[in-house]
Scaffold this motif. Structure first.
Motif, PDB file in Angstrom:
ATOM      1  N   GLU A 189       0.841  -1.195   0.000  1.00  0.00           N
ATOM      2  CA  GLU A 189       0.000   0.000   0.000  1.00  0.00           C
ATOM      3  C   GLU A 189       0.878   1.246   0.000  1.00  0.00           C
ATOM      4  O   GLU A 189       2.040   1.209   0.380  1.00  0.00           O
ATOM      5  N   THR A 190       0.284   2.375  -0.418  1.00  0.00           N
ATOM      6  CA  THR A 190       1.028   3.633  -0.423  1.00  0.00           C
ATOM      7  C   THR A 190       0.579   4.565   0.695  1.00  0.00           C
ATOM      8  O   THR A 190       1.305   5.468   1.069  1.00  0.00           O
ATOM      9  N   ALA A 191      -0.612   4.358   1.219  1.00  0.00           N
ATOM     10  CA  ALA A 191      -1.147   5.244   2.259  1.00  0.00           C
ATOM     11  C   ALA A 191      -0.798   4.719   3.646  1.00  0.00           C
ATOM     12  O   ALA A 191      -0.743   3.514   3.876  1.00  0.00           O
ATOM     13  N   GLU A 192      -0.550   5.652   4.567  1.00  0.00           N
ATOM     14  CA  GLU A 192      -0.369   5.294   5.972  1.00  0.00           C
ATOM     15  C   GLU A 192      -1.719   5.350   6.665  1.00  0.00           C
ATOM     16  O   GLU A 192      -2.556   6.186   6.332  1.00  0.00           O
ATOM     17  N   HIS A 193      -1.907   4.471   7.636  1.00  0.00           N
ATOM     18  CA  HIS A 193      -3.125   4.461   8.439  1.00  0.00           C
ATOM     19  C   HIS A 193      -2.774   4.979   9.827  1.00  0.00           C
ATOM     20  O   HIS A 193      -1.823   4.499  10.443  1.00  0.00           O
ATOM     21  N   GLN A 194      -3.538   5.944  10.302  1.00  0.00           N
ATOM     22  CA  GLN A 194      -3.310   6.494  11.641  1.00  0.00           C
ATOM     23  C   GLN A 194      -4.018   5.582  12.633  1.00  0.00           C
ATOM     24  O   GLN A 194      -5.236   5.422  12.583  1.00  0.00           O
ATOM     25  N   VAL A 195      -3.241   4.952  13.503  1.00  0.00           N
ATOM     26  CA  VAL A 195      -3.780   3.967  14.440  1.00  0.00           C
ATOM     27  C   VAL A 195      -3.639   4.502  15.853  1.00  0.00           C
ATOM     28  O   VAL A 195      -2.530   4.784  16.309  1.00  0.00           O
ATOM     29  N   THR A 196      -4.760   4.667  16.542  1.00  0.00           N
ATOM     30  CA  THR A 196      -4.701   5.084  17.950  1.00  0.00           C
ATOM     31  C   THR A 196      -4.449   3.848  18.800  1.00  0.00           C
ATOM     32  O   THR A 196      -4.937   2.761  18.486  1.00  0.00           O
ATOM     33  N   LEU A 197      -3.701   4.040  19.867  1.00  0.00           N
ATOM     34  CA  LEU A 197      -3.285   2.907  20.688  1.00  0.00           C
ATOM     35  C   LEU A 197      -4.178   2.693  21.895  1.00  0.00           C
ATOM     36  O   LEU A 197      -3.714   2.263  22.953  1.00  0.00           O
ATOM     37  N   ASP A 198      -5.471   2.978  21.728  1.00  0.00           N
ATOM     38  CA  ASP A 198      -6.407   2.651  22.800  1.00  0.00           C
ATOM     39  C   ASP A 198      -6.666   1.138  22.823  1.00  0.00           C
ATOM     40  O   ASP A 198      -7.199   0.594  23.766  1.00  0.00           O
ATOM     41  N   ARG A 199      -6.256   0.449  21.740  1.00  0.00           N
ATOM     42  CA  ARG A 199      -6.252  -1.010  21.715  1.00  0.00           C
ATOM     43  C   ARG A 199      -5.009  -1.444  20.948  1.00  0.00           C
ATOM     44  O   ARG A 199      -4.484  -0.683  20.142  1.00  0.00           O
ATOM     45  N   ASP A 200      -4.543  -2.648  21.224  1.00  0.00           N
ATOM     46  CA  ASP A 200      -3.327  -3.119  20.554  1.00  0.00           C
ATOM     47  C   ASP A 200      -3.700  -3.620  19.165  1.00  0.00           C
ATOM     48  O   ASP A 200      -4.703  -4.306  18.990  1.00  0.00           O
ATOM     49  N   PHE A 201      -2.897  -3.277  18.172  1.00  0.00           N
ATOM     50  CA  PHE A 201      -3.233  -3.520  16.778  1.00  0.00           C
ATOM     51  C   PHE A 201      -2.279  -4.551  16.177  1.00  0.00           C
ATOM     52  O   PHE A 201      -1.080  -4.502  16.414  1.00  0.00           O
ATOM     53  N   PRO A 202      -2.788  -5.508  15.380  1.00  0.00           N
ATOM     54  CA  PRO A 202      -1.916  -6.562  14.844  1.00  0.00           C
ATOM     55  C   PRO A 202      -0.973  -6.069  13.758  1.00  0.00           C
ATOM     56  O   PRO A 202      -1.310  -5.205  12.966  1.00  0.00           O
ATOM     57  N   ILE A 203       0.220  -6.640  13.743  1.00  0.00           N
ATOM     58  CA  ILE A 203       1.230  -6.374  12.718  1.00  0.00           C
ATOM     59  C   ILE A 203       1.249  -7.552  11.760  1.00  0.00           C
ATOM     60  O   ILE A 203       1.212  -8.708  12.192  1.00  0.00           O
ATOM     61  N   GLN A 204       1.321  -7.259  10.467  1.00  0.00           N
ATOM     62  CA  GLN A 204       1.433  -8.300   9.458  1.00  0.00           C
ATOM     63  C   GLN A 204       2.823  -8.260   8.827  1.00  0.00           C
ATOM     64  O   GLN A 204       3.477  -7.207   8.843  1.00  0.00           O
ATOM     65  N   PRO A 205       3.276  -9.368   8.264  1.00  0.00           N
ATOM     66  CA  PRO A 205       4.582  -9.367   7.592  1.00  0.00           C
ATOM     67  C   PRO A 205       4.648  -8.296   6.509  1.00  0.00           C
ATOM     68  O   PRO A 205       3.695  -8.099   5.750  1.00  0.00           O
ATOM     69  N   GLY A 206       5.768  -7.579   6.464  1.00  0.00           N
ATOM     70  CA  GLY A 206       5.958  -6.544   5.455  1.00  0.00           C
ATOM     71  C   GLY A 206       5.437  -5.172   5.852  1.00  0.00           C
ATOM     72  O   GLY A 206       5.621  -4.205   5.118  1.00  0.00           O
ATOM     73  N   ASP A 207       4.776  -5.049   7.013  1.00  0.00           N
ATOM     74  CA  ASP A 207       4.252  -3.754   7.458  1.00  0.00           C
ATOM     75  C   ASP A 207       5.382  -2.775   7.776  1.00  0.00           C
ATOM     76  O   ASP A 207       6.492  -3.190   8.126  1.00  0.00           O
ATOM     77  N   ILE A 208       5.067  -1.481   7.678  1.00  0.00           N
ATOM     78  CA  ILE A 208       5.982  -0.432   8.112  1.00  0.00           C
ATOM     79  C   ILE A 208       5.266   0.371   9.193  1.00  0.00           C
ATOM     80  O   ILE A 208       4.184   0.914   8.958  1.00  0.00           O
ATOM     81  N   VAL A 209       5.854   0.430  10.373  1.00  0.00           N
ATOM     82  CA  VAL A 209       5.291   1.164  11.510  1.00  0.00           C
ATOM     83  C   VAL A 209       6.139   2.408  11.721  1.00  0.00           C
ATOM     84  O   VAL A 209       7.361   2.326  11.810  1.00  0.00           O
ATOM     85  N   ARG A 210       5.481   3.570  11.778  1.00  0.00           N
ATOM     86  CA  ARG A 210       6.189   4.818  12.042  1.00  0.00           C
ATOM     87  C   ARG A 210       5.649   5.434  13.320  1.00  0.00           C
ATOM     88  O   ARG A 210       4.456   5.714  13.416  1.00  0.00           O
ATOM     89  N   VAL A 211       6.543   5.625  14.291  1.00  0.00           N
ATOM     90  CA  VAL A 211       6.169   6.263  15.559  1.00  0.00           C
ATOM     91  C   VAL A 211       6.519   7.742  15.444  1.00  0.00           C
ATOM     92  O   VAL A 211       7.685   8.093  15.279  1.00  0.00           O
ATOM     93  N   GLY A 212       5.509   8.589  15.529  1.00  0.00           N
ATOM     94  CA  GLY A 212       5.713  10.015  15.374  1.00  0.00           C
ATOM     95  C   GLY A 212       6.182  10.696  16.651  1.00  0.00           C
ATOM     96  O   GLY A 212       6.284  10.077  17.714  1.00  0.00           O
ATOM     97  N   GLU A 213       6.433  11.983  16.520  1.00  0.00           N
ATOM     98  CA  GLU A 213       6.902  12.790  17.629  1.00  0.00           C
ATOM     99  C   GLU A 213       5.703  13.497  18.249  1.00  0.00           C
ATOM    100  O   GLU A 213       4.794  13.916  17.549  1.00  0.00           O
ATOM    101  N   ARG A 214       5.704  13.624  19.559  1.00  0.00           N
ATOM    102  CA  ARG A 214       4.617  14.366  20.206  1.00  0.00           C
ATOM    103  C   ARG A 214       4.960  15.842  20.197  1.00  0.00           C
ATOM    104  O   ARG A 214       6.129  16.228  20.172  1.00  0.00           O
ATOM    105  N   TYR A 215       3.937  16.668  20.247  1.00  0.00           N
ATOM    106  CA  TYR A 215       4.125  18.125  20.235  1.00  0.00           C
ATOM    107  C   TYR A 215       3.668  18.671  21.572  1.00  0.00           C
ATOM    108  O   TYR A 215       2.585  18.376  22.033  1.00  0.00           O
ATOM    109  N   PHE A 216       4.504  19.460  22.187  1.00  0.00           N
ATOM    110  CA  PHE A 216       4.235  19.943  23.541  1.00  0.00           C
ATOM    111  C   PHE A 216       3.357  21.173  23.504  1.00  0.00           C
ATOM    112  O   PHE A 216       3.375  21.928  22.568  1.00  0.00           O
TER     113      PHE A 216
END
Length: 196
Positions: A169-196
């Motif tokens: 896929e080309t689009a990123e999905h914004q996933v909130t961590l109020d629940r744990d989300f499954p990872i599939q082979p080949g996925d790319i996870v990006r952890v962003g920076e928080r803004y104060f």
């Protein structure tokens, strides 16, 4: 009348507020298209093979044809006698059928073949984690497990959401961590920076 010092501070504060207000837009522009997690495909019931998957192929009664193979960069598995057989996008059962058809076409009488995935292609995690990189996928892996494998969050990390891109896929999905989300082979996870 406002003093020059106070006027300068007021202008500096306004400029700082303008920069802070523009940050989310700039970050979204940098990350590419972002879609809601509700549009993210659920974990499929049947696994489809992808580049880098390692397979155990058992051709019954033919030990010289049986062995461990990898889905190569051209999306195929190279088998003895029959050469490349397309594997990407197929399930293990579909690959069994394709191999059976190819071997039955003049090489073996009534071949019986079993295919098993024994090592899934890796996933990648980047951004605000201690050790960004590629990691081996395992069954039942979730986003929090992927973060833990990468040494945990940095002090700047946004611990409330991540961005997830499924393989192919080309689009990123914004996933909130109020629940744990499954990872599939080949996925790319990006952890962003928080803004104060």
């Amino acid at each position: 009348m406002i003093s020059k010092t106070r006027a300068g501070m007021t202008i500096s504060r306004l400029a700082a507020l303008a920069v802070i207000a523009a940050l989310p837009t700039a970050c979204a522009r940098h990350a590419g298209p972002v879609v809601a997690a509700s549009e993210l495909a659920a974990t499929p019931d049947v696994y489809h093979l992808g580049l880098g998957d390692k397979l155990r192929v058992n051709v019954f009664g033919e030990p010289s044809l049986s062995g461990e193979y990898q889905v190569s960069g051209n999306g195929a598995v190279t088998m003895p006698l029959i050469g490349d057989v397309k594997a990407v996008g197929l399930t293990a059962r579909e690959l069994e059928a394709a191999l059976t058809t190819r071997y039955a076409a003049g090489y073996l009488k009534q071949p019986r073949i079993a295919v098993e995935v024994f090592d899934f292609r890796p996933y990648s995690i980047l951004g605000e984690v201690q050790r960004p990189g590629r990691y081996q996928t395992s069954e039942g892996l979730t986003v929090l497990g992927a973060v833990a494998a990468a040494g945990g969050y940095t002090y700047r990390a946004n611990t409330h959401q991540v961005f997830l891109r499924r393989a192919g896929e080309t689009a990123e999905h914004q996933v909130t961590l109020d629940r744990d989300f499954p990872i599939q082979p080949g996925d790319i996870v990006r952890v962003g920076e928080r803004y104060f």
